[in-house]
Write a protein that holds these residues in place. Sequence first.
Motif, short mmCIF file in Angstrom:
data_model
loop_
_atom_site.label_atom_id
_atom_site.label_comp_id
_atom_site.label_asym_id
_atom_site.label_seq_id
_atom_site.Cartn_x
_atom_site.Cartn_y
_atom_site.Cartn_z
N GLU A 33 10.65 3.03 -24.59
CA GLU A 33 9.79 2.01 -23.62
C GLU A 33 9.10 0.85 -24.44
O GLU A 33 9.22 -0.26 -24.10
N LEU A 34 8.61 1.35 -25.67
CA LEU A 34 7.80 0.40 -26.51
C LEU A 34 8.95 -0.41 -27.29
O LEU A 34 8.80 -1.45 -27.68
N HIS A 35 9.92 0.26 -27.74
CA HIS A 35 10.89 -0.48 -28.78
C HIS A 35 12.55 -0.03 -28.41
O HIS A 35 13.22 0.57 -29.00
N PRO A 36 12.77 -0.91 -27.20
CA PRO A 36 14.24 -0.56 -26.70
C PRO A 36 15.21 -0.64 -27.58
O PRO A 36 16.46 -0.09 -27.17
N TYR A 37 15.19 -1.60 -28.44
CA TYR A 37 16.32 -2.01 -29.36
C TYR A 37 16.20 -1.10 -30.87
O TYR A 37 17.17 -1.39 -31.57
N LEU A 38 15.32 -0.07 -30.70
CA LEU A 38 15.44 0.72 -32.05
C LEU A 38 16.20 1.80 -31.97
O LEU A 38 15.95 2.86 -31.02
N GLU A 39 17.42 1.76 -32.31
CA GLU A 39 18.32 2.85 -32.23
C GLU A 39 18.15 4.11 -32.52
O GLU A 39 18.28 5.08 -32.03
N LEU A 40 17.29 4.39 -33.67
CA LEU A 40 17.01 5.75 -34.06
C LEU A 40 16.05 6.30 -32.99
O LEU A 40 16.23 7.60 -32.87
N GLY A 41 15.16 5.64 -32.50
CA GLY A 41 14.40 6.13 -31.44
C GLY A 41 15.01 6.60 -30.13
O GLY A 41 14.91 7.76 -29.62
N ARG A 42 16.02 5.83 -29.77
CA ARG A 42 17.03 6.23 -28.64
C ARG A 42 17.84 7.36 -28.97
O ARG A 42 18.09 8.09 -28.32
#
Length: 263
Positions: free
Chosen positions: A123-132
């Motif tokens: 939700e905060l960083h939708p384009y951060l691949e690692l978080g996804r």
Amino acid sequence: MRPPRQIYSGFLDAQARAVALIGWTPELRWMRAHGLHMFERRFDDAEVEFLRALQEKPYLAPIYARLAMLYATQGRLEEALEVLHRGHKIDPLYLALPATEAFLRLCRREFAAAVACGKKSVELHPYLELGRTFYAQALEYSGRKEEALAQYQTARVICPGSLRLRAQEGACLARIGRRRKAAVILEGLERARASEYVDAYFLAPLLDALGQKDQAFRELERAVEENSAGLYMLDVDPNMDPLRPDPRFAWLRNKLPGGAGVP
């Protein structure tokens, strides 16, 4: 990309030139600590450098995330969470913190909490691949496999060239019974190896999910030979749990540079 055993010396040379120009800054110090952790597995030395960098620049948020990962991979999970909470106070919007907490919760096998952290990261960083990716893993280990697959596929759209993501998607497909699609992904990764670096660490769970345990261990042995970046989480990675009871796992683990991680 090339195997870390080949390219890590280039990092050390570049860092030495930077230090010669400007001295040991906190930023250069934590990068060195990160290398000591990930590629040399000199955990005590890495901790010393991280703590020294924090003493010099306590508001530098990346240090908290990487120190927490160091503690997690040593099995010091309570200390890892405490460091991460300190990081949140310093910079609550630093993009790596929610993803790192999702990783820590995965290490603790707290999958529901990992889902919550992963969701916050997306939700905060939708384009951060690692978080996804960590969100996808948390969903998968919480039994929400179709949702996990959707997150792996979204991450691959964000980073279409990531072969690691392709392997993780394939493993998820195999675990939900779509073995033919998973096998197609495996074939593609094996073809890619002719011209690109394919991290063997992430092939091992895919092969195991396809019922190819011997091949999975061959890939893990290759990962050790190449000093794969993924090996930093070998002792705490839930993706490795199906392979852990096999005696070959302990044998490979003890071949790691710098010795094994968690006793």
